[in-house]
Design a protein around this motif. Structure first.
Motif: not given
Ligand SMILES: [Zn+2]
Length: 63
Positions: A24, A29, A31, A44, A46-47
């Protein structure tokens, strides 16, 4: 002569490979995803930010 044999047997076999990952770009983050398991849009997991290809040393995945 074979004093080291027992220790070797108890040691789990972990192979570290240089692995392509997408990390990421958001500094806040953590990620990242392995190249073999990337999302379709390379975002990513995650985000949702953009990711960049880099190489990390990771344990091999045994499938
Ligand atoms: Zn992220």
């Amino acid at each position: 002569m074979f004093f080291n044999k027992k220790a070797q047997e108890e040691k789990p076999e972990v192979v570290i490979l240089s692995t392509d990952v997408y990390a990421c770009l958001d500094n806040t983050c953590n990620g990242w995803m392995r190249k073999d398991f990337v999302s379709v849009d390379l975002k990513c997991p995650l985000c949702g930010s953009d990711t960049t290809l880099e190489v990390r040393d990771l344990p091999e995945i045994l499938m």
